[in-house]
Design a protein around this motif. Structure first.
Motif, short mmCIF file in Angstrom:
data_model
loop_
_atom_site.label_atom_id
_atom_site.label_comp_id
_atom_site.label_asym_id
_atom_site.label_seq_id
_atom_site.Cartn_x
_atom_site.Cartn_y
_atom_site.Cartn_z
N TRP A 111 -4.89 -26.31 -11.25
CA TRP A 111 -6.27 -26.25 -10.75
C TRP A 111 -6.96 -27.60 -10.98
N PHE A 112 -6.71 -28.21 -12.14
CA PHE A 112 -7.27 -29.52 -12.44
C PHE A 112 -6.81 -30.56 -11.43
N MET A 113 -5.51 -30.58 -11.14
CA MET A 113 -4.98 -31.55 -10.18
C MET A 113 -5.55 -31.33 -8.79
N ARG A 114 -5.74 -30.08 -8.43
CA ARG A 114 -6.32 -29.75 -7.12
C ARG A 114 -7.75 -30.29 -7.02
N THR A 137 -14.13 -14.97 -16.91
CA THR A 137 -12.69 -14.87 -17.18
C THR A 137 -11.91 -15.79 -16.25
N GLN A 138 -12.27 -15.78 -14.98
CA GLN A 138 -11.59 -16.64 -14.00
C GLN A 138 -11.88 -18.11 -14.29
N TYR A 139 -13.12 -18.46 -14.61
CA TYR A 139 -13.47 -19.85 -14.91
C TYR A 139 -12.70 -20.36 -16.12
#
Length: 82
Positions: free
Chosen positions: A46-49, A35-37
């Motif tokens: 999250w992608f930018m991080r 679920t978190q993934y």
């Protein structure tokens, strides 16, 4: 499986992908992780991080420093370029 294309994952997630038997606790833990993934896979922040971290590590290695990408030495270079 998509998560493992970009990240290491956990011991349990690898067991799940291989189709190994999981007990009830392991299965619940894996479902929580899935679920978190899934949330992270569609989250632009999250992608930018995850995109900026390796770039920052390379820049720090090149500058022979540690810490955040915008360290004081990097800020000086930015100010001089202006």
């Amino acid at each position: 499986m998509q998560w493992h294309k970009g990240f290491k994952g956990t011991l349990l997630s690898h067991k799940f992908v291989k189709g190994e038997d999981l007990n009830e606790f392991e299965r619940k833990t894996v479902n929580d992780c899935i679920t978190q993934y899934r949330q992270r896979l569609v989250d632009i922040s999250w992608f930018m991080r995850t995109l900026s971290e390796p770039i920052a590590r390379m820049a720090n290695k090149e500058d022979k420093c540690t810490g955040r990408f915008y360290s004081p030495s990097s800020m000086v270079l930015t100010l001089r370029a202006s």
